[in-house]
Design an enzyme around this catalytic site. Structure first.
Site, PDB file in Angstrom:
ATOM      1  N   TYR A  83       0.882  -1.181   0.000  1.00 58.09           N
ATOM      2  CA  TYR A  83       0.000   0.000   0.000  1.00 58.09           C
ATOM      3  C   TYR A  83       0.911   1.220   0.000  1.00 58.09           C
ATOM      4  CZ  TYR A  83      -4.365   2.277   1.771  1.00 58.09           C
ATOM      5  OH  TYR A  83      -5.518   3.020   1.953  1.00 58.09           O
TER       6      TYR A  83
ATOM      7  N   HIS B 160      -2.298   7.631  -3.081  1.00 58.50           N
ATOM      8  CA  HIS B 160      -3.493   6.785  -3.058  1.00 58.50           C
ATOM      9  C   HIS B 160      -3.967   6.575  -1.620  1.00 58.50           C
ATOM     10  CE1 HIS B 160      -6.183   3.358  -3.774  1.00 58.50           C
ATOM     11  NE2 HIS B 160      -5.499   2.690  -2.863  1.00 58.50           N
TER      12      HIS B 160
ATOM     13  N   ARG C 287     -11.968   8.867   6.212  1.00 50.13           N
ATOM     14  CA  ARG C 287     -11.756   9.403   7.565  1.00 50.13           C
ATOM     15  C   ARG C 287     -11.531  10.907   7.589  1.00 50.13           C
ATOM     16  NH1 ARG C 287      -9.016   4.645   7.218  1.00 50.13           N
ATOM     17  NH2 ARG C 287      -7.199   5.731   6.411  1.00 50.13           N
TER      18      ARG C 287
ATOM     19  N   GLU D 269      -6.911  -0.994  -9.930  1.00 48.98           N
ATOM     20  CA  GLU D 269      -5.826  -0.392  -9.144  1.00 48.98           C
ATOM     21  C   GLU D 269      -4.538  -0.562  -9.945  1.00 48.98           C
ATOM     22  OE1 GLU D 269      -5.711  -1.719  -5.039  1.00 48.98           O
ATOM     23  OE2 GLU D 269      -7.317  -0.335  -4.518  1.00 48.98           O
TER      24      GLU D 269
ATOM     25  N   ASP E  82      -4.837  -4.583  -9.821  1.00 51.14           N
ATOM     26  CA  ASP E  82      -5.465  -5.217  -8.661  1.00 51.14           C
ATOM     27  C   ASP E  82      -6.949  -4.860  -8.674  1.00 51.14           C
ATOM     28  OD1 ASP E  82      -5.858  -6.392  -6.172  1.00 51.14           O
ATOM     29  OD2 ASP E  82      -5.249  -4.605  -5.076  1.00 51.14           O
TER      30      ASP E  82
ATOM     31  N   TYR F  61     -14.533  -5.735   4.915  1.00 53.03           N
ATOM     32  CA  TYR F  61     -13.122  -5.585   5.267  1.00 53.03           C
ATOM     33  C   TYR F  61     -12.839  -5.363   6.751  1.00 53.03           C
ATOM     34  CZ  TYR F  61     -12.416  -0.591   6.170  1.00 53.03           C
ATOM     35  OH  TYR F  61     -12.398   0.643   6.732  1.00 53.03           O
TER      36      TYR F  61
ATOM     37  N   THR G 103      -1.518   0.814  -5.022  1.00 59.48           N
ATOM     38  CA  THR G 103      -1.962   1.686  -6.096  1.00 59.48           C
ATOM     39  C   THR G 103      -1.079   2.922  -6.204  1.00 59.48           C
ATOM     40  OG1 THR G 103      -4.184   0.942  -5.601  1.00 59.48           O
ATOM     41  CG2 THR G 103      -3.982   2.868  -7.040  1.00 59.48           C
TER      42      THR G 103
ATOM     43  N   GLU H  85     -10.699   6.994  -6.364  1.00 60.92           N
ATOM     44  CA  GLU H  85     -10.101   8.311  -6.132  1.00 60.92           C
ATOM     45  C   GLU H  85     -10.595   9.335  -7.157  1.00 60.92           C
ATOM     46  OE1 GLU H  85      -5.633   8.274  -5.399  1.00 60.92           O
ATOM     47  OE2 GLU H  85      -6.028   6.189  -5.872  1.00 60.92           O
TER      48      GLU H  85
END
Lengths: 434, 434
Positions: B138, B143, B152, B212, B246, B257, B363, B377
């Protein structure tokens, strides 16, 4: 049904009664290349030797496939499918049966006995399957609830998805090891003071090393990309079960896991028991799991089918001082979702499966303190101590500790279907230099 | 250095210049079993035929290892290690070089040319490696930030761990497919109304299917349980890079998740480009990645080493109406952590590696809207639309859409080191019946 009896002398308390016939991979001093065997009492029956010396001559269906007993893993045997597993297991039972139909195959063949029946203590055990992909689920409701309470309080202990689907994550296949392999305490990033505002991790040996008591299940039937496996068909995709210890580094996990889940906290070693107990051997102990008060979607609905197993599970810890304590006792029934449900969910979006894929159940805990399947739960997140024999205590595992999981179905002496043990001893973390 | 020139006619815009020499697995009408090749211009050089017809006679170091070019994957070649990769690649370059030292091997050998030089359009491409374990990181800071803002808000967009370690999770090796494989839209549990208090999922075809844009990196050197790989040694463990898509089911992901990370939202297909560009081919384009304003711990400190690559990345979408639009453009430099850092972190706790393990970068996004590597995004979480050619628009992918990622290093015509393409077309979700 009274227990079957073998002409071979078998301790009535053996996990490997004639009712079981689990498959594994052994090597011996005489025969150092890993190859298949079954466990019977305190012996292994070497299937490579048995095959070479025409042990399967009476079983025509296995003739074209005998090469599978010369392989280094059980994958090729597993790939033959459940109808063949059934026939092979029942044939081997009948070969071992007192007054059975095939006395000349082994009972009256002392030469084959000498070559193929090997004391278990002289067998080196190897990983039974080449594990292609490993997925770990979280189907132990009590564990998920207890851990949820620790992190989020009792009101929000379970996430909203929990009862609708078997929550799971992809694990690391390369770090799955056979019972007996030493577990090296991992180094990793941890926060010494997690509640401090400024988060400054250090690289350290894990200080909160834990166990997770689980069952593992192997897939024996491949499926293609885009091919869902229905919950009805799923049992034919399952080869057998093993005990599984999903060793966990809680401090590494707490720091690393947001937002993508556990990673290095889980990939330093996952132990499994050496003998795969076939689904057919477990059938007599089939039962329902935990009641789900949420109606699952039709693709997960087993319509009351009994696809959990009454496996008595026990965890002991032996310290380097030699004190052995029981630190957990529960049952395989303490799961909200079954392996067929896990496979149906895992494949519903089209994820493909290979023979040798393994699914872990998630930590299995009961409701009372000593029924909890990991130390994190037993110690309320490291706040209290577990009392051990000899006045020792533990919050988490220390170097030199040996953790042993056992599992067995059926209380009846002489008819036990058990897993043997899944054992690992903690070795100190390596000293890292830069 | 002026571009090297081959005696073979090569389009100056080809990704597969003589500076590249990427390795892949092909099959042809004449030779239907998958086997190794390199790409050069618009041809594949069939390495199995080349080997059989003594193409490597002048390269004594490869003599004992020639069987690797008869294998169905590149794993055996990769396992020979980087010093051998270097020698083989440079030898093949010299065989293809105008006025090179080995004109009789191929240039003056029309019979071998006829047998071994195959137009790329008549090659069927296969997965280049048998992927043993797959981990997705990640490390694309932009990204991670953009997605964090969506979930968030900007104050807490990045988790506290983000700049201290390359966050990653175990992916699903079985669902990695070679470029060109159709991607079947997954079914899965989604919430039609995520903000409703009562969470009632339905089983549905994914409605928020996304891409991704990533790079993938293969491991060529095994390591044992408990054996950390230092960031200094890590480059010798890396075989080469591919483009990676991805594919992600955002609605399935949002529901599933918590708390263990992405699962079915990611395991229905991960596409990689067919040709592995070796680390040596990428060396001339080595550069630094994104600046990290956090001082990483010593085990991750590369001390300024250039271990990122200036790869120009581009994503196009072709709709079923035939309109092709560029929907993303960025660079491989947009990563906060490098593959050596990812491997050092992944192994610091003792996780073992096999030849054929793959790591995804995460990504890769730039800062501006059209530099973003996924639709989530670009559309602010599905709130806005991406305008396509021909007046079409997209929030997420529709059935029949074809996504093509390309990547190339070096702007100089005749000296491009590129990946070709990583392409997939979306097929409708299967209709599930119970």
């Amino acid at each position: 049904m009274p227990p079957l009896k073998s002409w071979l002398s078998i301790d009535p308390q053996s996990h490997f009664s004639i009712h079981n016939i689990p498959f594994g991979i052994i090597s011996t001093a005489q025969h150092s290349s890993p190859h298949p065997a079954i466990a019977i009492g305190d012996h292994a029956l070497d299937l490579q030797v048995f095959t070479e010396q025409n042990g399967f001559a009476a079983l025509s269906i296995i003739q074209p496939h005998q090469h599978v007993f010369g392989e280094k893993t059980l994958n090729a045997f597993a790939a033959l499918g459940r109808p063949i597993h059934r026939v092979v297991r029942e044939y081997l039972q009948s070969v071992l049966l007192e007054n059975g139909p095939f006395p000349d195959v082994l009972q009256n063949n002392t030469q084959l006995q000498q070559h193929a029946l090997i004391p278990l203590h002289s067998c080196k055990m190897h990983l039974p399957m080449q594990i292609t992909d490993y997925t770990d689920f979280y189907a132990g409701l009590n564990h998920a609830y207890n851990v949820g309470v620790l992190f989020r309080g009792p009101q929000n202990a379970l996430q909203p998805n929990y009862k609708h689907l078997p929550v799971g994550y992809h694990g690391r296949a390369s770090s799955v090891v056979v019972s007996g392999t030493p577990i090296i305490r991992p180094n990793g990033q941890i926060l010494l003071n997690p509640s401090a505002e400024k988060k400054e991790p250090i690289l350290s040996a894990c200080k909160r090393l834990d166990i997770e008591l689980e069952l593992g299940c192997f897939v024996c039937k491949p499926s293609s990309l885009g091919q869902p496996i229905s919950v009805k068909d799923a049992p034919e995709h399952l080869f057998g079960l093993v005990l599984l210890n999903d060793w966990s580094a809680r401090d590494i996990q707490a720091w690393e896991y947001v937002p993508l889940g556990p990673f290095n906290s889980k990939n330093f070693g996952t132990s499994i028991s050496a003998w795969v107990v076939l689904m057919d051997a477990l059938e007599p102990f089939a039962t329902t799991g935990m009641a789900n008060d949420t109606q699952v979607l039709p693709y997960l609905d087993e319509k009351g089918r009994k696809s959990h197993f009454a496996i008595d599970l026990e965890v002991t810890l032996t310290t380097s001082q030699g004190n052995t304590s029981n630190i957990g006792k529960t049952t395989g029934k303490n799961l909200l979702f079954s392996f067929p449900q896990m496979l149906a969910h895992h494949s519903v979006g089209g994820c493909p499966f290979n023979v040798g894929d393994m699914m872990g159940s998630g930590t299995i805990s009961g409701e009372s303190k000593r029924e909890k399947g990991c130390l994190l739960e037993q110690t309320d997140g490291g706040k209290t101590e577990v009392a051990l024999q000899g006045g020792e205590t533990r919050k988490f595992l220390e170097d030199g500790d040996t953790v042993r999981i056992t599992g067995v179905c059926g209380g009846e002496a002489g008819a036990l279907v058990g897993f043997g043990e899944c054992v690992g001893r903690i070795e100190p973390a390596p000293v890292l230099k830069f």
